[in-house]
Design a protein around this motif. Structure first.
Motif, PDB file in Angstrom:
ATOM      1  N   THR A 252       4.938  -4.978 -35.953  1.00 45.09           N
ATOM      2  CA  THR A 252       4.263  -4.602 -34.710  1.00 45.09           C
ATOM      3  C   THR A 252       2.762  -4.448 -34.944  1.00 45.09           C
ATOM      4  OG1 THR A 252       4.507  -2.222 -35.095  1.00 45.09           O
ATOM      5  CG2 THR A 252       6.313  -3.344 -33.928  1.00 45.09           C
ATOM      6  N   ASP A 253       2.023  -4.479 -33.840  1.00 48.12           N
ATOM      7  CA  ASP A 253       0.573  -4.298 -33.948  1.00 48.12           C
ATOM      8  C   ASP A 253       0.245  -2.884 -34.427  1.00 48.12           C
ATOM      9  OD1 ASP A 253      -2.164  -5.200 -33.524  1.00 48.12           O
ATOM     10  OD2 ASP A 253      -2.200  -3.760 -31.875  1.00 48.12           O
ATOM     11  N   GLY A 254       1.027  -1.905 -34.002  1.00 51.64           N
ATOM     12  CA  GLY A 254       0.869  -0.542 -34.477  1.00 51.64           C
ATOM     13  C   GLY A 254      -0.307   0.186 -33.847  1.00 51.64           C
ATOM     14  N   PRO A 264       2.243  14.112 -40.275  1.00 48.53           N
ATOM     15  CA  PRO A 264       3.520  13.594 -39.763  1.00 48.53           C
ATOM     16  C   PRO A 264       3.731  13.880 -38.284  1.00 48.53           C
ATOM     17  CG  PRO A 264       3.885  15.449 -41.256  1.00 48.53           C
ATOM     18  CD  PRO A 264       2.454  15.045 -41.392  1.00 48.53           C
ATOM     19  N   GLU A 265       3.155  14.982 -37.792  1.00 47.14           N
ATOM     20  CA  GLU A 265       3.331  15.296 -36.374  1.00 47.14           C
ATOM     21  C   GLU A 265       2.661  14.235 -35.495  1.00 47.14           C
ATOM     22  OE1 GLU A 265       4.134  18.716 -38.771  1.00 47.14           O
ATOM     23  OE2 GLU A 265       2.298  17.508 -38.665  1.00 47.14           O
ATOM     24  N   THR A 266       1.457  13.803 -35.903  1.00 47.07           N
ATOM     25  CA  THR A 266       0.762  12.777 -35.125  1.00 47.07           C
ATOM     26  C   THR A 266       1.487  11.439 -35.224  1.00 47.07           C
ATOM     27  OG1 THR A 266      -1.332  13.892 -35.569  1.00 47.07           O
ATOM     28  CG2 THR A 266      -1.455  11.643 -34.731  1.00 47.07           C
ATOM     29  N   GLN A 273       3.782   3.874 -29.809  1.00 44.65           N
ATOM     30  CA  GLN A 273       2.785   2.850 -30.103  1.00 44.65           C
ATOM     31  C   GLN A 273       3.124   2.096 -31.388  1.00 44.65           C
ATOM     32  OE1 GLN A 273      -1.438   3.836 -29.885  1.00 44.65           O
ATOM     33  NE2 GLN A 273      -0.948   5.692 -28.713  1.00 44.65           N
ATOM     34  N   ILE A 274       3.604   2.810 -32.385  1.00 45.98           N
ATOM     35  CA  ILE A 274       3.951   2.194 -33.670  1.00 45.98           C
ATOM     36  C   ILE A 274       5.068   1.167 -33.501  1.00 45.98           C
ATOM     37  CG2 ILE A 274       4.967   2.667 -35.952  1.00 45.98           C
ATOM     38  CD1 ILE A 274       3.499   5.392 -35.837  1.00 45.98           C
ATOM     39  N   THR A 275       6.011   1.466 -32.604  1.00 43.76           N
ATOM     40  CA  THR A 275       7.178   0.600 -32.446  1.00 43.76           C
ATOM     41  C   THR A 275       7.070  -0.375 -31.277  1.00 43.76           C
ATOM     42  OG1 THR A 275       8.277   2.313 -31.099  1.00 43.76           O
ATOM     43  CG2 THR A 275       8.692   2.333 -33.480  1.00 43.76           C
ATOM     44  N   ASN A 276       5.966  -0.334 -30.549  1.00 39.58           N
ATOM     45  CA  ASN A 276       5.788  -1.246 -29.418  1.00 39.58           C
ATOM     46  C   ASN A 276       5.764  -2.695 -29.921  1.00 39.58           C
ATOM     47  OD1 ASN A 276       4.433  -2.911 -27.397  1.00 39.58           O
ATOM     48  ND2 ASN A 276       4.010  -1.008 -26.323  1.00 39.58           N
TER      49      ASN A 276
END
Length: 306
Positions: A252-254, A264-266, A273-276
């Motif tokens: 993914t673009d990430g 880790p919370e962020t 967005q990470i998995t889009n």
């Protein structure tokens, strides 16, 4: 356009039975001179016999083709080198390597011994490495080479009881990805076949009528497209029972998280967005991932200056 292997020399490992046998026969039928390699062991890798490979050689000769057999254990580099030297002595070139040899030692990870894990890795991974290493400089000197790895859905997706086999079959894809980059300038193309076929490796895992539907010949039809003059490069072809598909690893673009917020919370908060998958793409080298992240960092820094 008819796919032909006239004038080509091919080594097919594990060619005494099943898929390898089918590959060797069809390559010969289409004009290739074939080295029929088979240790002649049982499905679990035990024992050895030259009967199966010699039978395949006879079938090839009966159809008017040329072939030799060699009983090299692919996990033994000295034996592989001897096979390659005999091939060069007889025909003077090696154009195609089909890394097909393999064994199974299936058990759940809890019950599997480390010896069984290592043996499967040695045959599938080091066997592929040994054979590829033995022909690599020859193919570079020729400025021509076609290499096919045999991977598996067990490696790409997992399969209960096959942690050793799955790990090995994923490893050969990692080998392929780097050899693609290193072999490109010398016209060495490297692809992978992910077969599903009714062979002695799978015969007791499927009902008889299903085994017949998963004939090795269907897989071989796909294999031949991966090793001819017009083969693709870095392609994973899945084939079985008349079905054909491709498998690709996408990234993914990430997103970018600036310093001070990298916790880790962020990361969890930005998971959507990470998995889009909207702008995901297949990368063609490991460096491309680093380039992508550097560009994101530079874009963030630029935005702060505006």
């Amino acid at each position: 356009m008819t796919i032909s292997f006239e004038g080509r020399v091919a080594i097919v490992t594990g060619a005494g039975n099943g898929l390898g046998r089918s590959h060797a026969l069809e390559l010969a039928r289409r004009g290739a001179k074939v080295v029929v390699n088979d240790l002649g062991g049982a499905r679990d890798g035990s024992g050895a016999s030259s009967a199966a490979s010699q039978e395949v050689v006879k079938l090839i000769e009966d159809m008017g083709g040329e072939a030799i057999s060699h009983g090299a254990n692919v996990a033994n580099f000295d034996e592989v080198q001897d096979m390659v030297q005999q091939t060069m002595d007889k025909w003077g070139r090696i154009d195609i390597l089909i890394n097909n040899a393999g064994i199974l030692r299936d058990k759940s990870f809890s019950k599997m011994s480390l010896d069984d894990f290592k043996l499967v890795m040695d045959v599938h991974v080091m066997g592929t490495v040994n054979c590829t290493k033995a022909v690599w400089e020859i193919m570079k000197a020729q400025n021509y080479g076609r290499i096919v790895m045999t991977t598996s859905s067990s490696g790409m997706y997992g399969n209960f009881g096959q942690s050793n086999y799955g790990a090995a079959k994923m490893a050969v894809l990692g080998l392929m990805n780097t050899l693609v980059l290193e072999g490109a300038k010398n016209n060495i193309l490297v692809n992978a076949l992910a077969p599903t076929a009714g062979t002695r490796m799978t015969e007791d895992l499927m009902p008889e009528e299903i085994v017949k539907a998963f004939a090795p010949e269907a897989v071989t039809a796909g294999l031949l497209t991966l090793c001819d003059e017009h083969a693709p490069n870095r392609f994973i072809l899945c084939a079985g029972a008349g079905g054909y598909s491709s498998a690709t690893i996408f990234e993914t673009d990430g997103c970018f998280i600036p310093q001070g917020s990298q916790n880790p919370e962020t990361v969890r908060e930005l998971w959507p967005q990470i998995t889009n998958t909207d702008n995901q793409r297949a990368l063609t080298s490991g460096a491309q991932q680093g380039e992508k992240f550097v560009l994101k960092a530079m874009a963030y820094r630029k935005s702060l200056q505006q």
